[in-house]
Structures are given as C-alpha cells and as structure tokens.
Design a protein around this motif. Sequence first.
Motif, PDB file in Angstrom:
ATOM      1  N   GLN B 694      -2.943  -0.370   1.591  1.00 42.05           N
ATOM      2  CA  GLN B 694      -2.856   0.209   2.938  1.00 42.05           C
ATOM      3  C   GLN B 694      -2.094   1.528   2.932  1.00 42.05           C
ATOM      4  O   GLN B 694      -2.473   2.481   3.628  1.00 42.05           O
ATOM      5  N   THR B 698      -3.694   5.292   3.787  1.00 45.45           N
ATOM      6  CA  THR B 698      -3.155   6.129   4.855  1.00 45.45           C
ATOM      7  C   THR B 698      -2.861   7.542   4.363  1.00 45.45           C
ATOM      8  O   THR B 698      -3.050   8.515   5.100  1.00 45.45           O
ATOM      9  N   THR B 734      -2.788   5.987  12.622  1.00 44.92           N
ATOM     10  CA  THR B 734      -3.235   5.096  11.557  1.00 44.92           C
ATOM     11  C   THR B 734      -3.943   3.891  12.159  1.00 44.92           C
ATOM     12  O   THR B 734      -3.396   3.230  13.030  1.00 44.92           O
ATOM     13  N   PRO B 735      -5.150   3.620  11.683  1.00 43.67           N
ATOM     14  CA  PRO B 735      -5.912   2.509  12.256  1.00 43.67           C
ATOM     15  C   PRO B 735      -5.553   1.191  11.574  1.00 43.67           C
ATOM     16  O   PRO B 735      -4.721   1.161  10.668  1.00 43.67           O
ATOM     17  N   THR B 736      -6.187   0.136  11.992  1.00 44.12           N
ATOM     18  CA  THR B 736      -6.100  -1.104  11.233  1.00 44.12           C
ATOM     19  C   THR B 736      -6.819  -0.885   9.898  1.00 44.12           C
ATOM     20  O   THR B 736      -7.801  -0.145   9.806  1.00 44.12           O
ATOM     21  N   ILE B 737      -6.289  -1.525   8.876  1.00 40.94           N
ATOM     22  CA  ILE B 737      -6.826  -1.339   7.517  1.00 40.94           C
ATOM     23  C   ILE B 737      -7.108  -2.716   6.919  1.00 40.94           C
ATOM     24  O   ILE B 737      -6.281  -3.270   6.197  1.00 40.94           O
ATOM     25  N   PRO B 738      -8.258  -3.304   7.252  1.00 43.43           N
ATOM     26  CA  PRO B 738      -8.580  -4.591   6.629  1.00 43.43           C
ATOM     27  C   PRO B 738      -8.849  -4.399   5.134  1.00 43.43           C
ATOM     28  O   PRO B 738      -9.434  -3.396   4.733  1.00 43.43           O
TER      29      PRO B 738
END
Lengths: 190, 793
Positions: B694, B698, B734-738
Amino acid sequence: MRVNFTVNGRPQEADDVWEGESLLYVLRERLGLPGSKNACEQGECGSCTVRLDGVPVCSCLVAAGQAEGRDVVTVEGLADYARQRACGTGSCGTPLDEAKGWQAKGTDSQTGEGTGLSPIQQAFIDAGAVQCGFCTPGLLVASDELLERNANPTDADIREALSGNLCRCTGYEKIMDAVRLAAARQSEGV
Amino acid sequence: MPANGAPTKITQGSKTRGGIGESTLRPDGTLKVTGEFAYSSDMWHEDMLWGQILRSTVAHAEIVSIDTSEALALPGVYAVMTYDDLPTEVKNYGLEIQDTPVLAHGKVRHHGEPVAIVAADHPETARRAAAKIKVDYRELPVITDEKSALAPDAILVHEGRDDHHIGHVPHPNIVHRQPIVRGNVEEARARADVIVEGEYTFGMQDQAFLGPESGLAVPEEDGGVHLYIATQWLHSDLRQIAPVLGLPEEKVRMTLAGVGGAFGGREDLSMQIHACLLALRTGKPVKIVYNRFESFFGHVHRHPAKLYYEHGATKDGKLTHLKCRIVLDGGAYASASPAVVGNASSLSVGPYVVDDVDIEAVALYTNNPPCGAMRGFGAVQACFAYEAQMDKLAKKLGMDPVEFRQLNAMEQGTIMPTGQPVDSPAPVAELLRRVKAMPLPPERQWESSEGADVRQLPGGLSNTTHGEGVVRGIGYAVGIKNVGFSEGFDDYSTAKVRMEVVGGEAVATVHTAMAEVGQGGVTVHAQIARTELGVSRVTIHPADTQVGSAGSTSASRQTYVTGGAVKNACELVREKVLEIGRRKLGSYHPAWATAELLLEGGKVVTDGGEVLADLADVLEGEAVEVEEEWRHRPTEPFDLRTGQGHGHVQYSFAAHRAVVEVDTELGLVKVIELACAQDVGKALNPLSVIGQIQGGTTQGLGVAVMEEIIVDPKTAKVRNPSFTDYLIPTILDTPTIPVDVLELADDHAPYGLRGIGEAPTLSSTPAVLAAIRNATGLELNRTPVRPEHLTGT
C-alpha cells in the motif's frame, strides 16, 4: 524570556527562550519531550501536532510565547489524557484489572512493552499503522481528538480529520484501519 | 490470504508461536506510539553544538572567494570550516564514483551544494553565522538536458574524469551507458503489422521521507568519533566517512539512530561527514538536523527521464520487437546513476516476451540536482513508458489491454533481453487476471440523498464540482523489478546470533547492522529466530558497526539477504545447541543420536514430536554465538556492448488496476481505487507485506498526479523545495488500496520469499495514467499529470 505553561498535566517553566522559538522547539529541546516531530516547520505535515487548550495545532507554527498560561498535550501525555477522559471529571484510580496487568507485564526497557497505552495508540500498533513512525505522534494526537468529538466517524470523516497529517510509508490504509478499530473498541467498551 | 503453487521451504520449528508467516507486531511499536523512540533528530548530548551547512545559491559557478570572518566573530560560534580545513587528501566521496566534494572546491555544480559548515551553541546562531559567510561566485552556463550536455562546446561537468566508466561512454558528460542488443530488430520489425512509437517524460520525484537528515557526532577519547545516524547502510557510510576524517574505520563507530523513512534517499551521505568534522574540530558533540527546505537539497532524487520507445506487434497481438532509448538525468554527481542505468536498460522491456531488442540507457551529468536511488530504481521510469506503449498497441490492434498484456506476458523460463532466463515463478498473466477480477467500486459513490459529498469528488472540499463534467476511467499496468544488488556486486549480509539462558528461559539475540527504516526488518528477524530456534523471546540488538555489514536497506533486499543471513546463523546456532545437548544429555535417550531433532516451543523435540529436553537445561551455563556472512547466488556484469549477462538475482512482479474520476472541465483527478496484486513468494509477515504494497502504491500515485521537483531550465535552480510546493499524497488524495497477495515460492530464496518493497511503486503510476487516458481520451506522455495537461490551458 520565560514561558510558563502546562504540559501533559504538569506545570512547566522554560527559561532563556528566544522570541523566535516555536512551541515545538521548546517542547523538544528545552523540556525533553521529543515525541512531537519536526518534519517541515511549515504546518504542512502535521508531525508536530499537539493539543493547545484542547485544540489540535501544529506546534511548529505556534510561537512558544503564545503557549504562556495554556494547556498542552503531547503524544507523551496521550495515554494519561485518555485515561482521565475515560474517568470524566470525578476521581479515578487505576482499575484493578489494569493494575494486575501492569504488574504481570512490567515494562520492558527496550521495547516499552507493558507501558500503559491509550486505545488509539494500541490500535495503531495492532492495525499495522506504524512503519517508520515519524508521522505517528501527530496522527495519534489528531485521531484521538477526532474520536473524542466523533465516536463513530465515517471514512470520509476520518480522512477529513487527518488530512493535515502526511504519512509517506503506509499509504494511509492501515491508519484508516487503526482509527476504525479504536472507534469500534470504544463503542464496544473494550 | 490465497496461497498457490509450490510450498515454501520451512526448515524447522514452524510451530513456534510468533514465527514466520504470522502477522506479529513490531518490536518498536510501543516506543513509536508513545513518542519515546529516539530518531536521529531526537539525539541529545550535554554540551552539544548545532551544525549548519551553507549551500550554494547558484547551480554552476566558480568560487572566487569565501570570507568566513564575520561568521567566526559571532558570539556562540565555535567553528567554521571550508574546503581548506579538510584534514586529509581525501576530499571527495561517493557510492561508486568518488566525485562528490565534502565541501565545494573552487566550483559548485548544482544548486544547494555544501560550501561551508558552522558549529554554534544554538541552531539559530548557527543559521545566522552561515548567512554571514560571504561567497563570491562567478557564474557559469548551466547544463540542464541532453542537448546542452552533449553540445559541441558543452562545458564538462567533471573535468579529468578517471572513473571506470569513462572508457566506454561516448561523451564525458555521460556517466554511464548500457546498450542491450539481442536478436535482429530490423528483421523483426518487418514482421510487425503495427508499430507504435512514443516519447515519454518522467518528472523528478523526491523520496520525501518525513524524518529529515540528521545525526549526532560525539568525539571520543581515543581521537575517534561515534556517529548516531539515520542511514540505509552503516558500513557503506563508514567506508566513505573514515578516509575523509583521516581515521581508521575502527575509530569511527556508528550506531543506527531511529530512521524516519528512507526510500533510497539515505543511500548517499548527507550530513555524516560534516557532523564528524565539526565534532573533531571543536571537541564537542555536534548535532545536525536539516529542515525540510534543506532536505530537498540534502539528498538525491529519482532520475527524471526521457524515454523513446518503439514497439511492433503482429495483428494477432504478439510483440515483435522493442527499440528504445532511455535518457536519465543524473544531475551534478554520479551517486547511484550507473546502477540505475543498468536497471533501466535491463528492465526496459517490462514483464513481456520480446526476443528482438535494441536498447540503450544513459545517465547524464548536468547541473541539475543530483539523482540516485529511489524506490524502484530505474525500473519505475521504464514501466511508465512500456505500459503506455502496451495500451497504445492494444488500442491500435483493437484488443483488450489486459488480454494483450497476458498474451505477451513472460513466465518462468522466459529469456530476458540480457540472455538471463527467468528461473522462478513469474505469474504476470495471473496477477493481471486477479487484479481485473476484483470487484469495481460503485459508480457515483459520492451521490447521496443530501446531494453530492464533495469530499469524494475531484477537487474535494474546494467544492469545485457536484458531479458536473466528472468522467470515470479504468486503467491497468504491470511491472518487473529486480531484487538485490545486481551486475556482479558482492551482495552479502552478516548476522550474529546468540542463544543463552536468561531468567531460566532460553533467549535468542539477533545482532545485525541492518538499517531498520520502517520496513519492519526487525520484526521479521525476530520471527526467523523464533522459527529456527524454537524460542519465544528474541532480543534485537541495536544496529551498529560492531557487527559485519548487512548491506543496504535498498533494492527490496533486506528480508532476502539479511533475513537469509539471520536464518543461516540461526541454523548454525541450532547445530551447536544440538551438539551441546548430545554431549550433555545424549546418554539419557537414544533419539539424541538417531532422530532428526528440532527446536520448538523452547524444547528439543524429535521430528516425531517427542520432547527430549528443555532448551534452558541444554544451555544452562553455556552460551552459543555465531557471526556469519551469507550470500545469495552470484550475478555477473552486463556486457558493455551487448548487455548480455546474468545480472539479476531475482525478479519481483506487481499489477495494478486504477479507477479514477476526472473533472474534465478543471483537469482535476480523484483516484477512487488502486487495486494491487503481487506475488511475494512467501509472506513472512502478512501485515507488513500489505503495508509495503500500500505504501509503494501510494508513492506511485504521487508521481502520477502531483509529485515533481521543478527545476528552472534557465538557471537549474530548484523552485519548490517545501511541502507547500512539492505535494505528496495526503489521506484525502489516497484511495482504498485492496491487495491480493500471491505466494509462489522462489526455490532459490530463503523460505521461497521474494523481495517486495519496490514492485508496487512501478505499476501504480502507469495504471493511474492509463485510467486518466481512459477517462479523457488524451495521450498524456508525461508524468505527473497536471490540470493543464487535461484541459489544454
């Protein structure tokens, strides 16, 4: 000049403070409280976030003189601050379970294991929100303040509250997890 | 966590709690959340002085004179030093080429170069004293790009070069050149049904670690110095520092202080020598802490690059050839440029099968800021270009971009353009499949009954849109990164492991010089010791130069190499413990002689599970200690003409899918989600693995849409050295990072693990760019993308 203020519940006096010194400098270099970090000196990164009379501020942007007569809480005092908040204004001793736990664990001088932590501090460790850890003190103070005023924040609330704190390691996902975890534990009364 | 393919090799003791494969928590976690963890900038010593560096205000100039008299006269100032005060004949340093002056000698070659140093009793006094030093510069023309560097009348950035690259570079303003030629591009081009060309620009990215360069140098009674420092490699620093001070290495003791992130930016020296010089000169401890402004000048950056690519493909979608030229701007000093060139060229093809290639990568000497190591190291720039090419080819062929990539994806057994076979799993097509299979985030998620939640829209709380003009786009990318130091480098690490009884319990101590920079190496070392030695209590000794080199915390290598060294040392300790056990207790049970023995749960057990002894009893009155170097498979240099050679240790792969929403009217981008799938071989600590993925993702996002050091092309001066003007992603950006983690063991590596830290930084950027192209239909051949690139204004 001399500056008198309260830090983490204790009255402090700093002498020979140059007028240009920031609250951050006085905390770190004169009072032996280096937990608040200096990463930009411009109020952009939030690493130096402390509570000033309860309000989260970038201590790098507060002149030391402005703290005269006021209350400051830093990351070093966060656990005590949270404990007192949990007790409300009434008197509050150490709960028996906690006392036992303390006794059983002791404090490890190398890892600090056994130190009493606030819920948000514990959540940061448990969720993996700490990597290099330089942003952590500021994020903890900001997150703690968020949960104080909003016990069940939405993700958008969390992002808004922490938007002044830069982290370069984690990509923020584990920090989101930590705040959610602390909120959940708080609502479950854990 | 999904686990496919071959089992990872766990040699023994896997049942001990807190061993490898578990998400154990950081041993330094509590100190870091209480503010007690001592970072290099927190060091304090009684009577210490503060050091300050005076840096050049111009990029390229002769130094006519330096007058330090006013600075020296300021009360509270203890020392002012310039080039003339350096104590020995060694006045330069450098990672590979010693071309960097400790203090400028007659000339400055980039904006912000150190010219003089000051020690004073208050940091503000030191700053004011530095400002009173008068430097008279005679400015020279600046070299800022390939054209000016290679012009017929170009000034040489370094005259009289005698380094080992000068013999094969076409011009003295080129640090290093690495061609790679394989197959026959002309013949292959004739087979191509489509040909796609592109010229790409990659901006200068900063590591922007949060803990600024800092440290404390304490003079010692024996005439030596003890340096407490944030670095990525203690022994590399030591090798460069000691000769400048005129001290033998044993008189320069180094201890790792807390490191606030690194990302490549601490591979080169910053204030190390300056602090030591001032401490030795004044006889007092000297602390130097950069502020953010100085930090932007105090470390190298990611090489900005121009990349010229030509690919061909047949109409059924098979790549025919690659012709490319990568020009990296190395700035004023070499730093890691030669190795970055090696990476950029050898990985320029990406994770694809292309048999016919004509590749060239060069790094220039210019008067721009020096560039060197940053997470991804040459592979990042190439990935941005080849992934843009893949999308262009797919579009031209009318194919799905993921299917096109999968059709050309390398796999185990593929031969790299360097002639090196890929001899461990290379699940490129599978990673793409996985990342594509993840559920997509819902459309228009910002819509609610109360109107638009602007926080989830491009522009955010600036309240620039409620959804008008907002278009969604999706993009994919995949990348390949090498793990470990390449090209024949002796990339070893050392571990010292001790086992003894403390308080009636067997305890292991792991001592390495590994720089913990936040990645969690200390967590993993304890896990390895628990797994291999069957103890629950493991002490991690502070990293210092009292133990052999651990190599650099770089190149995704520490878990592999220092982890491998710890594992190896533990295995040797285990053998010695068992020898002691056989000697002491062997007569009590025949299994001591006949069975396969394990250390597990604090006991010696047979492989059948029978307990033979408590480790505390075996070790009573004895301590076992082993210090041993450990090496991975050797590599070899790339041929300087053909680029052929088995240059890399291991490869690492990640794929991303980016979902963006673009306000097409204002050119604002909101990344909605950045999904990643990565093969990690074996996740020694799954929580840390995901954290690395993650975090790397980023940093890739940052250089896609915001991060760039702007250097004025007329003056070569840096225009945005602050967090106000150089933007890194906030939690709002910053988005969600699956993350989908695949574990396919590499049989050559300890536990089958794969170095993981860098791969996610590669594919993140081109995935975001692809998504923005998908949303806007624009070509977008540079990164980062700015609003004006999207609106044409």
